[in-house]
Design an enzyme around this catalytic site. Structure first.
Site: not given
Ligand code: 13P
Length: 257
Positions: A9, A11, A101, A103, A216
């Site tokens: 992802n 983002k 998601h 976010e 993570s």
């Molecule tokens: P990280 O791997 O940066 O923690 O993000 C996880 C995530 O939100 C994947 O959608």
């Protein structure tokens, strides 16, 4: 046996000119450039910003890499300024999307109900829907993890017509972007609960459902996560921006039993 999935992802990162070099480096590092059969053994997917979808699809689909949107609107067209519809995505050859998601939930008002509507629309349109959910740290500390997951998933389960084209992604909010992954035991316990919940609604088809872990996940902890029975892949943020890191996670998925 469930086919593992490594899903990146991105983002709100990268620009179109980054795309060719990223996939060149990625496919060469994970072996895909030489051996296309890798994509038959593990599903590789990148969820990228809308303006990068076309470039990613053009570059990556010949390599057997799936490209996904990060969000969709549940309606097929209309007065929804700023939104992207499922037909628009199909039109450029994109047939997969993340939904819900954390976010999107935290910053853009996504609710359990809107996630359910979007998931049902995506499934109806034949899209692969990767539905994201997970508890906050306060909720975990209050012992509410399973209740929160149930509240998040029940409306989705009410809205879909079965588990076809559905992938679930358990992403505990406290593990996202913090460098603090859930332990493999914590993740397995949640995934087992999720599979049981799914089985109680959909019966034996829950055994074929893929449940990804996100938060993570990185090249160091992925092999341990893959030792657990109900962890079928990973949804990866930060490490998916670096071709060497995500490619080594693909290799670990190939090595997993
Ligand atoms: P990280 O791997 O940066 O923690 O993000 C996880 C995530 O939100 C994947 O959608």
């Amino acid at each position: 046996m469930r086919k593992k999935m490594i899903a990146g992802n991105w983002k709100m990162n990268k620009v179109v000119s980054d795309v060719p070099e990223f996939f060149r480096a990625f496919s060469s590092a994970c072996g895909l450039a030489k051996d296309r059969s890798i994509s038959a053994k593990v599903d590789i997917l990148f969820a990228v910003p809308s303006v990068l979808l076309d470039a990613c699809r053009t570059t990556a689909s010949g390599m057997g890499i799936h490209v996904a949107a990060q969000n969709i609107h549940q309606e097929t067209s209309g007065a929804f300024t700023g939104e992207v519809s499922l037909p628009m995505l199909s039109d450029i050859g994109v047939n997969a999307t993340l939904i819900g998601h954390s976010e999107r939930r935290q910053f853009f008002g996504e609710t359990n109900q809107s996630v359910a509507l979007k998931t049902a629309s995506a499934q109806k349109a034949g899209f692969l829907a990767i539905v994201c959910f997970g508890e906050t740290l306060e909720q975990r500390n209050a012992g509410q993890t399973e209740a929160v997951i149930k509240d998040q998933l029940d409306p989705v389960f009410d809205a879909i017509s079965g588990l076809n084209n559905i992938v679930l992604a358990y992403e505990p909010v406290w593990a996202i972007g913090t460098g603090v992954s859930a332990t493999s035991a914590q993740a397995q316990s949640a995934h087992e609960y999720i599979r049981n919940l799914t089985r109680s609604r959909f019966g034996g088809s829950a055994d074929s459902l893929r449940i990804l872990y996100g938060g993570s996940a990185n090249p160091k902890n992925i092999a341990e996560l893959f030792t657990k029975a109900d962890i079928d892949g990973a949804l990866i943020g930060g490490a998916s921006l670096k071709p060497d890191e995500i490619s080594s996670m693909v290799v670990k998925a190939l090595e997993a039993k």
